[in-house]
Design a protein around this motif. Sequence first.
Motif, PDB file in Angstrom:
ATOM      1  N   GLY A  21       0.837  -1.211   0.000  1.00 53.29           N
ATOM      2  CA  GLY A  21       0.000   0.000   0.000  1.00 53.29           C
ATOM      3  C   GLY A  21       0.865   1.251   0.000  1.00 53.29           C
ATOM      4  O   GLY A  21       0.662   2.178  -0.797  1.00 53.29           O
ATOM      5  N   LEU A  22       1.876   1.255   0.876  1.00 51.44           N
ATOM      6  CA  LEU A  22       2.786   2.399   0.974  1.00 51.44           C
ATOM      7  C   LEU A  22       3.581   2.566  -0.327  1.00 51.44           C
ATOM      8  O   LEU A  22       3.796   3.685  -0.807  1.00 51.44           O
ATOM      9  CB  LEU A  22       3.732   2.170   2.170  1.00 51.44           C
ATOM     10  CG  LEU A  22       4.692   3.293   2.543  1.00 51.44           C
ATOM     11  CD1 LEU A  22       3.956   4.598   2.842  1.00 51.44           C
ATOM     12  CD2 LEU A  22       5.541   2.899   3.760  1.00 51.44           C
ATOM     13  N   LEU A  23       4.013   1.446  -0.900  1.00 49.57           N
ATOM     14  CA  LEU A  23       4.760   1.502  -2.172  1.00 49.57           C
ATOM     15  C   LEU A  23       3.882   2.087  -3.277  1.00 49.57           C
ATOM     16  O   LEU A  23       4.335   2.918  -4.067  1.00 49.57           O
ATOM     17  CB  LEU A  23       5.234   0.101  -2.574  1.00 49.57           C
ATOM     18  CG  LEU A  23       6.453  -0.434  -1.813  1.00 49.57           C
ATOM     19  CD1 LEU A  23       6.525  -1.954  -1.877  1.00 49.57           C
ATOM     20  CD2 LEU A  23       7.761   0.171  -2.356  1.00 49.57           C
ATOM     21  N   LYS A  24       2.624   1.688  -3.309  1.00 54.60           N
ATOM     22  CA  LYS A  24       1.709   2.205  -4.343  1.00 54.60           C
ATOM     23  C   LYS A  24       1.465   3.691  -4.147  1.00 54.60           C
ATOM     24  O   LYS A  24       1.456   4.459  -5.113  1.00 54.60           O
ATOM     25  CB  LYS A  24       0.373   1.449  -4.290  1.00 54.60           C
ATOM     26  CG  LYS A  24       0.421   0.073  -4.935  1.00 54.60           C
ATOM     27  CD  LYS A  24      -0.978  -0.544  -4.899  1.00 54.60           C
ATOM     28  CE  LYS A  24      -0.967  -1.972  -5.399  1.00 54.60           C
ATOM     29  NZ  LYS A  24      -2.224  -2.679  -5.127  1.00 54.60           N
ATOM     30  N   ARG A  25       1.286   4.106  -2.899  1.00 48.42           N
ATOM     31  CA  ARG A  25       1.052   5.543  -2.627  1.00 48.42           C
ATOM     32  C   ARG A  25       2.296   6.379  -2.941  1.00 48.42           C
ATOM     33  O   ARG A  25       2.205   7.578  -3.131  1.00 48.42           O
ATOM     34  CB  ARG A  25       0.648   5.745  -1.157  1.00 48.42           C
ATOM     35  CG  ARG A  25      -0.738   5.222  -0.824  1.00 48.42           C
ATOM     36  CD  ARG A  25      -1.252   5.751   0.507  1.00 48.42           C
ATOM     37  NE  ARG A  25      -0.482   5.298   1.648  1.00 48.42           N
ATOM     38  CZ  ARG A  25      -0.585   4.093   2.216  1.00 48.42           C
ATOM     39  NH1 ARG A  25      -1.427   3.204   1.711  1.00 48.42           N
ATOM     40  NH2 ARG A  25       0.145   3.763   3.259  1.00 48.42           N
ATOM     41  N   SER A  26       3.483   5.740  -2.965  1.00 52.66           N
ATOM     42  CA  SER A  26       4.738   6.456  -3.215  1.00 52.66           C
ATOM     43  C   SER A  26       5.175   6.364  -4.681  1.00 52.66           C
ATOM     44  O   SER A  26       6.280   6.793  -5.022  1.00 52.66           O
ATOM     45  CB  SER A  26       5.860   5.866  -2.351  1.00 52.66           C
ATOM     46  OG  SER A  26       5.428   5.676  -1.030  1.00 52.66           O
ATOM     47  N   ALA A  27       4.359   5.761  -5.539  1.00 49.48           N
ATOM     48  CA  ALA A  27       4.751   5.512  -6.927  1.00 49.48           C
ATOM     49  C   ALA A  27       5.171   6.811  -7.620  1.00 49.48           C
ATOM     50  O   ALA A  27       4.605   7.867  -7.318  1.00 49.48           O
ATOM     51  CB  ALA A  27       3.587   4.862  -7.676  1.00 49.48           C
ATOM     52  N   PRO A  28       6.176   6.761  -8.524  1.00 43.52           N
ATOM     53  CA  PRO A  28       6.857   5.552  -8.969  1.00 43.52           C
ATOM     54  C   PRO A  28       7.785   4.978  -7.899  1.00 43.52           C
ATOM     55  O   PRO A  28       8.566   5.711  -7.298  1.00 43.52           O
ATOM     56  CB  PRO A  28       7.674   6.030 -10.189  1.00 43.52           C
ATOM     57  CG  PRO A  28       7.879   7.495  -9.964  1.00 43.52           C
ATOM     58  CD  PRO A  28       6.688   7.969  -9.206  1.00 43.52           C
ATOM     59  N   SER A  29       7.661   3.690  -7.699  1.00 45.23           N
ATOM     60  CA  SER A  29       8.493   3.027  -6.696  1.00 45.23           C
ATOM     61  C   SER A  29       8.924   1.663  -7.229  1.00 45.23           C
ATOM     62  O   SER A  29       8.372   1.188  -8.235  1.00 45.23           O
ATOM     63  CB  SER A  29       7.711   2.902  -5.387  1.00 45.23           C
ATOM     64  OG  SER A  29       6.490   2.243  -5.620  1.00 45.23           O
ATOM     65  N   ARG A  30       9.920   1.094  -6.559  1.00 44.08           N
ATOM     66  CA  ARG A  30      10.499  -0.152  -7.080  1.00 44.08           C
ATOM     67  C   ARG A  30      10.669  -1.198  -5.981  1.00 44.08           C
ATOM     68  O   ARG A  30      10.978  -0.858  -4.838  1.00 44.08           O
ATOM     69  CB  ARG A  30      11.883   0.134  -7.694  1.00 44.08           C
ATOM     70  CG  ARG A  30      11.816   1.118  -8.845  1.00 44.08           C
ATOM     71  CD  ARG A  30      13.187   1.332  -9.489  1.00 44.08           C
ATOM     72  NE  ARG A  30      13.095   2.370 -10.526  1.00 44.08           N
ATOM     73  CZ  ARG A  30      14.013   2.602 -11.452  1.00 44.08           C
ATOM     74  NH1 ARG A  30      15.127   1.890 -11.467  1.00 44.08           N
ATOM     75  NH2 ARG A  30      13.833   3.544 -12.351  1.00 44.08           N
ATOM     76  N   VAL A  31      10.492  -2.475  -6.369  1.00 44.78           N
ATOM     77  CA  VAL A  31      10.788  -3.597  -5.467  1.00 44.78           C
ATOM     78  C   VAL A  31      11.876  -4.427  -6.140  1.00 44.78           C
ATOM     79  O   VAL A  31      11.723  -4.835  -7.296  1.00 44.78           O
ATOM     80  CB  VAL A  31       9.543  -4.484  -5.219  1.00 44.78           C
ATOM     81  CG1 VAL A  31       9.898  -5.667  -4.312  1.00 44.78           C
ATOM     82  CG2 VAL A  31       8.400  -3.673  -4.611  1.00 44.78           C
ATOM     83  N   ILE A  32      12.976  -4.647  -5.417  1.00 42.62           N
ATOM     84  CA  ILE A  32      14.086  -5.432  -5.955  1.00 42.62           C
ATOM     85  C   ILE A  32      14.238  -6.685  -5.101  1.00 42.62           C
ATOM     86  O   ILE A  32      14.291  -6.590  -3.868  1.00 42.62           O
ATOM     87  CB  ILE A  32      15.375  -4.582  -5.946  1.00 42.62           C
ATOM     88  CG1 ILE A  32      15.191  -3.438  -6.958  1.00 42.62           C
ATOM     89  CG2 ILE A  32      16.603  -5.418  -6.300  1.00 42.62           C
ATOM     90  CD1 ILE A  32      15.853  -2.179  -6.556  1.00 42.62           C
ATOM     91  N   ILE A  33      14.254  -7.833  -5.751  1.00 44.17           N
ATOM     92  CA  ILE A  33      14.342  -9.090  -5.002  1.00 44.17           C
ATOM     93  C   ILE A  33      15.630  -9.813  -5.396  1.00 44.17           C
ATOM     94  O   ILE A  33      15.846 -10.117  -6.580  1.00 44.17           O
ATOM     95  CB  ILE A  33      13.097  -9.971  -5.268  1.00 44.17           C
ATOM     96  CG1 ILE A  33      11.816  -9.216  -4.844  1.00 44.17           C
ATOM     97  CG2 ILE A  33      13.220 -11.309  -4.530  1.00 44.17           C
ATOM     98  CD1 ILE A  33      10.516  -9.977  -4.992  1.00 44.17           C
ATOM     99  N   LEU A  34      16.493 -10.047  -4.408  1.00 42.82           N
ATOM    100  CA  LEU A  34      17.746 -10.752  -4.687  1.00 42.82           C
ATOM    101  C   LEU A  34      17.449 -12.230  -4.900  1.00 42.82           C
ATOM    102  O   LEU A  34      16.968 -12.912  -4.000  1.00 42.82           O
ATOM    103  CB  LEU A  34      18.733 -10.566  -3.534  1.00 42.82           C
ATOM    104  CG  LEU A  34      19.657  -9.336  -3.544  1.00 42.82           C
ATOM    105  CD1 LEU A  34      20.837  -9.535  -4.484  1.00 42.82           C
ATOM    106  CD2 LEU A  34      18.929  -8.059  -3.900  1.00 42.82           C
TER     107      LEU A  34
END
Length: 301
Positions: A144-157
């Motif tokens: 939810g926070l990531l969507k409200r902060s868009a553009p935002s990114r999720v990086i998965i190692l």
Amino acid sequence: MSNIYTLRAFFCGQWSSAVRLDGKTVIITGANTGIGKETAHDLAKRGARIIIACRDMQKAEAAQKEIIEESGNQNIIIRKLDLSDTKSIREFAEGINKEEKQLNVLINNAGIMMCPYSKTADGFEMQFGVNHLGHFLLTFLLIGLLKRSAPSRVIILSSMAHAWGSIQLDDINSERRYHSRRAYGQSKLANILCVRSLAKRLKDTGVTVYAVHPGIVRTELKRHMNLGLLIMWKIVRPFTKTAVQGAQTSIYCAVEPELGTESGAYYSNCGIGSCTRAARDDEMAEKLWELSCKMLGITWE
Ligand SMILES: NC(=O)C1=CN([C@@H]2O[C@H](COP(=O)(O)OP(=O)(O)OC[C@H]3O[C@@H](n4cnc5c(N)ncnc54)[C@H](OP(=O)(O)O)[C@@H]3O)[C@@H](O)[C@H]2O)C=CC1
Ligand SMILES: CC1=C(/C=C/C(C)=C/C=C/C(C)=C/C=O)C(C)(C)CCC1
């Protein structure tokens, strides 16, 4: 076949960019050491507010001090997060959702490799539980926070080691048979499949998702390696990366402006990487998504 992917991983990429992150907030799990710490260090130099999410607060404090001293950025925060316990993950996310106005980059970096068989607080096989399920729940709680902060990114190692395992839907916790290298492979394959499913679900939200293979990197990760792999490690050691080099692809995915519209791919050496056919299996990705939600008791359509 898996050895082709292993060999590719030795080709080293370097990347440099002057992109600034002033006013942006970044969470990095497992940033007290290794690739995570070097990623935090670089993003701190670019002006970001960095939240170091670690299970050991003493180690976190030491990393915080070092990063502040070396980057000159005072905005480095430490928070407790144990990915082997969903209670800790929920408490961490609750704190973030309460305290932070925005979250621009989430880097799911923490990981454990080839440990002896053990289970998380919730009864999940440790490598699958920490590397995949823990981060899956964390992302769910912060989406939810990531969507409200868009553009935002999720990086998965993830890792080239995704080629070492397959998704055992009927024995996901390796209760019938445990092979530490295959279980690590299963967890890293799950990371890539999760990126694909997540990218689909986040289409048109402004949140983009990236899977990363950092290279073969000299860090503490190899602490549980068996003798055979340790001998291999000694042989290949001259071709391995330092933690600074290993952090480059995570940094690239976090800041490269051109990647802002791309989502769901697997990166290595600061570019698109090659993953196995199993890592492109969208049917399996959906089954894994459903199973992960069921195991965690969450509803995420
Ligand atoms: N090194 C390599 O060659 C490769 C690494 N990777 C991936 O890169 C990522 C970073 O690895 P790397 O820096 O090498 O490894 P390190 O072992 O150096 O660092 C791993 C980090 O994860 C943390 N961690 C482990 N378990 C938990 C947990 N239950 N809760 C919270 N944090 C936890 C560790 O904390 P603590 O210090 O307390 O143990 C540490 O901070 C991992 O996801 C790994 O799978 C992928 C391919 C190759
Ligand atoms: C070079 C080489 C090998 C060694 C690979 C090593 C040492 C991999 C380490 C991977 C890590 C640490 C992954 C983390 O996610 C093999 C497969 C034995 C045989 C083929 C050639």
